[in-house]
Motif scaffolding. Structure first.
Motif, mmCIF file in Angstrom:
data_model
loop_
_atom_site.group_PDB
_atom_site.id
_atom_site.type_symbol
_atom_site.label_atom_id
_atom_site.label_comp_id
_atom_site.label_asym_id
_atom_site.label_seq_id
_atom_site.Cartn_x
_atom_site.Cartn_y
_atom_site.Cartn_z
ATOM 1 N N GLN A 60 56.262 3.323 25.120
ATOM 2 C CA GLN A 60 54.850 3.022 25.351
ATOM 3 C C GLN A 60 54.233 4.234 26.058
ATOM 4 O O GLN A 60 54.738 4.664 27.099
ATOM 5 C CB GLN A 60 54.699 1.773 26.221
ATOM 6 C CG GLN A 60 54.776 0.449 25.469
ATOM 7 C CD GLN A 60 56.190 0.025 25.111
ATOM 8 O OE1 GLN A 60 57.129 0.378 25.814
ATOM 9 N NE2 GLN A 60 56.346 -0.738 24.043
ATOM 10 N N TYR A 61 53.143 4.768 25.487
ATOM 11 C CA TYR A 61 52.597 6.010 26.035
ATOM 12 C C TYR A 61 51.080 5.972 26.150
ATOM 13 O O TYR A 61 50.400 5.146 25.514
ATOM 14 C CB TYR A 61 53.006 7.210 25.171
ATOM 15 C CG TYR A 61 52.278 7.312 23.839
ATOM 16 C CD1 TYR A 61 51.096 8.060 23.720
ATOM 17 C CD2 TYR A 61 52.748 6.652 22.703
ATOM 18 C CE1 TYR A 61 50.432 8.154 22.514
ATOM 19 C CE2 TYR A 61 52.095 6.745 21.497
ATOM 20 C CZ TYR A 61 50.927 7.492 21.397
ATOM 21 O OH TYR A 61 50.259 7.581 20.193
ATOM 22 N N VAL A 62 50.561 6.897 26.972
ATOM 23 C CA VAL A 62 49.124 7.165 27.033
ATOM 24 C C VAL A 62 48.925 8.655 26.746
ATOM 25 O O VAL A 62 49.822 9.462 26.963
ATOM 26 C CB VAL A 62 48.508 6.782 28.399
ATOM 27 C CG1 VAL A 62 48.600 5.289 28.636
ATOM 28 C CG2 VAL A 62 49.174 7.554 29.540
ATOM 29 N N MET A 63 47.747 9.006 26.263
ATOM 30 C CA MET A 63 47.454 10.377 25.840
ATOM 31 C C MET A 63 46.161 10.871 26.481
ATOM 32 O O MET A 63 45.096 10.269 26.288
ATOM 33 C CB MET A 63 47.323 10.443 24.318
ATOM 34 C CG MET A 63 46.988 11.798 23.744
ATOM 35 S SD MET A 63 48.377 12.961 23.714
ATOM 36 C CE MET A 63 49.406 12.236 22.419
ATOM 37 N N LEU A 64 46.253 11.951 27.252
ATOM 38 C CA LEU A 64 45.075 12.613 27.817
ATOM 39 C C LEU A 64 44.733 13.793 26.923
ATOM 40 O O LEU A 64 45.508 14.751 26.828
ATOM 41 C CB LEU A 64 45.374 13.076 29.245
ATOM 42 C CG LEU A 64 45.501 11.956 30.283
ATOM 43 C CD1 LEU A 64 46.231 12.448 31.522
ATOM 44 C CD2 LEU A 64 44.116 11.417 30.644
ATOM 45 N N LEU A 90 60.485 4.851 17.824
ATOM 46 C CA LEU A 90 59.333 3.965 17.731
ATOM 47 C C LEU A 90 58.424 4.207 18.934
ATOM 48 O O LEU A 90 58.904 4.353 20.067
ATOM 49 C CB LEU A 90 59.780 2.504 17.706
ATOM 50 C CG LEU A 90 60.677 2.097 16.528
ATOM 51 C CD1 LEU A 90 61.123 0.642 16.678
ATOM 52 C CD2 LEU A 90 59.952 2.301 15.206
ATOM 53 N N VAL A 91 57.129 4.269 18.689
ATOM 54 C CA VAL A 91 56.173 4.521 19.766
ATOM 55 C C VAL A 91 55.035 3.508 19.699
ATOM 56 O O VAL A 91 54.727 2.966 18.637
ATOM 57 C CB VAL A 91 55.593 5.950 19.697
ATOM 58 C CG1 VAL A 91 56.691 6.991 19.836
ATOM 59 C CG2 VAL A 91 54.823 6.173 18.395
ATOM 60 N N GLU A 92 54.430 3.276 20.851
ATOM 61 C CA GLU A 92 53.252 2.407 20.934
ATOM 62 C C GLU A 92 52.221 3.066 21.845
ATOM 63 O O GLU A 92 52.522 3.346 23.001
ATOM 64 C CB GLU A 92 53.618 1.033 21.490
ATOM 65 C CG GLU A 92 52.419 0.106 21.642
ATOM 66 C CD GLU A 92 52.757 -1.188 22.362
ATOM 67 O OE1 GLU A 92 51.829 -1.975 22.625
ATOM 68 O OE2 GLU A 92 53.949 -1.411 22.681
ATOM 69 N N LYS A 93 51.045 3.328 21.311
ATOM 70 C CA LYS A 93 49.976 3.919 22.117
ATOM 71 C C LYS A 93 49.270 2.825 22.911
ATOM 72 O O LYS A 93 48.666 1.925 22.337
ATOM 73 C CB LYS A 93 48.971 4.660 21.227
ATOM 74 C CG LYS A 93 47.831 5.300 22.023
ATOM 75 C CD LYS A 93 46.989 6.217 21.157
ATOM 76 C CE LYS A 93 46.171 5.440 20.136
ATOM 77 N NZ LYS A 93 45.262 6.321 19.371
ATOM 78 N N ALA A 123 55.509 7.021 29.115
ATOM 79 C CA ALA A 123 55.306 8.457 28.882
ATOM 80 C C ALA A 123 53.823 8.776 28.963
ATOM 81 O O ALA A 123 52.979 7.974 28.540
ATOM 82 C CB ALA A 123 55.860 8.882 27.525
ATOM 83 N N VAL A 124 53.531 9.947 29.515
ATOM 84 C CA VAL A 124 52.157 10.454 29.584
ATOM 85 C C VAL A 124 52.141 11.807 28.882
ATOM 86 O O VAL A 124 52.800 12.753 29.328
ATOM 87 C CB VAL A 124 51.662 10.618 31.028
ATOM 88 C CG1 VAL A 124 50.237 11.195 31.037
ATOM 89 C CG2 VAL A 124 51.715 9.291 31.776
ATOM 90 N N PHE A 125 51.400 11.890 27.788
ATOM 91 C CA PHE A 125 51.178 13.165 27.101
ATOM 92 C C PHE A 125 49.828 13.708 27.548
ATOM 93 O O PHE A 125 48.824 13.003 27.503
ATOM 94 C CB PHE A 125 51.147 12.979 25.584
ATOM 95 C CG PHE A 125 52.471 12.633 24.969
ATOM 96 C CD1 PHE A 125 53.328 13.624 24.522
ATOM 97 C CD2 PHE A 125 52.862 11.302 24.830
ATOM 98 C CE1 PHE A 125 54.552 13.313 23.953
ATOM 99 C CE2 PHE A 125 54.090 10.977 24.257
ATOM 100 C CZ PHE A 125 54.933 11.987 23.817
#
Length: 227
Positions: A60-64, A90-93, A123-125
């Motif tokens: 599970q991630y967030v994107m800046l 596998l990813v989930e935004k 995760a933080v991108f």
């Protein structure tokens, strides 16, 4: 009759080819995203027990994101995630938003997300280091210990980012080519002197000088501090 050298923002290829002495010096923007994805992929493979907090086998991630419509922002965003999915992860935004390369704006976005998702964020991108540092600011202010933070990755390998790596808060970053100023100057002086620019820089397709990104991780970051 004046040569033009672009850098930082890559022109459309069709425009660049309209003038034989138009050049672009830069880095393949997608490569930074690939290296970010590889940093998170390595963490997933080696620290999965701690990274996968809910044990669902999904990141599970967030994107800046950087400036809207900026090619680097678009490609870093796309390729960082594509690197994971191409590896079968596998990813989930959970969320993504623009913070315009800015630490303060990243603080505002991450504050919202931390309140909404809390420890669900694995995760933080961040498209650059300043935004990654903004995310770290929020987590530190919330009392999250470095070892309890999600995997956080940026781009640029700035001095503050390397300090954050030493502190254990930033998981990794990607260094822009330090040789860019020298290449720009060599190319400019060659053109000014009326020389063949191919003798001053490694030209691709007559108009491009591509420089490499380098991955900065927990094992090698101190060598970048010494450069």
């Amino acid at each position: 009759g004046v040569p033009v050298i672009f850098f930082n923002r890559e022109p459309v290829e069709e425009d660049l080819r309209r003038w034989k002495h138009a050049y672009y010096v830069g880095l393949p923007a997608g490569d930074a995203g690939v290296l970010q994805g590889e940093l998170v992929l390595d963490a997933w493979r080696t620290q999965r027990d701690t990274l996968d907090r809910n044990g669902d086998g999904v990141i599970q991630y967030v994107m800046l994101e950087g400036e809207p419509s900026h090619q680097d922002a678009l490609l870093r965003t796309e390729y960082s995630i594509k690197t994971l999915t191409n590896a079968g992860v596998l990813v989930e935004k959970l969320a993504s938003d623009t913070a315009n390369w800015n630490r303060g704006q990243a603080v505002a976005k991450m504050s919202q997300w931390h309140q909404e998702f809390g420890s669900q964020i694995e995760a933080v991108f961040a498209n650059n280091d300043d935004m990654a540092l903004g995310a770290i600011d929020v987590l530190l202010e919330a009392g999250v210990a470095p070892e309890e933070m999600p995997v956080i990755v940026g781009v640029d390998a700035t001095a503050p980012a390397l300090e954050a790596m030493a502190a254990g808060t930033l998981s990794g970053t990607v260094q822009n080519a330090k040789e860019m100023p020298q290449v720009l100057m060599d190319l400019a002086l060659s053109l000014y002197a009326g020389e063949d620019p191919a003798q001053a820089a490694d030209l691709t397709a007559e108009h491009y000088v591509w420089l490499p990104y380098r991955e900065v991780n927990r094992e090698n970051f101190r060598s970048f501090q010494e450069e």
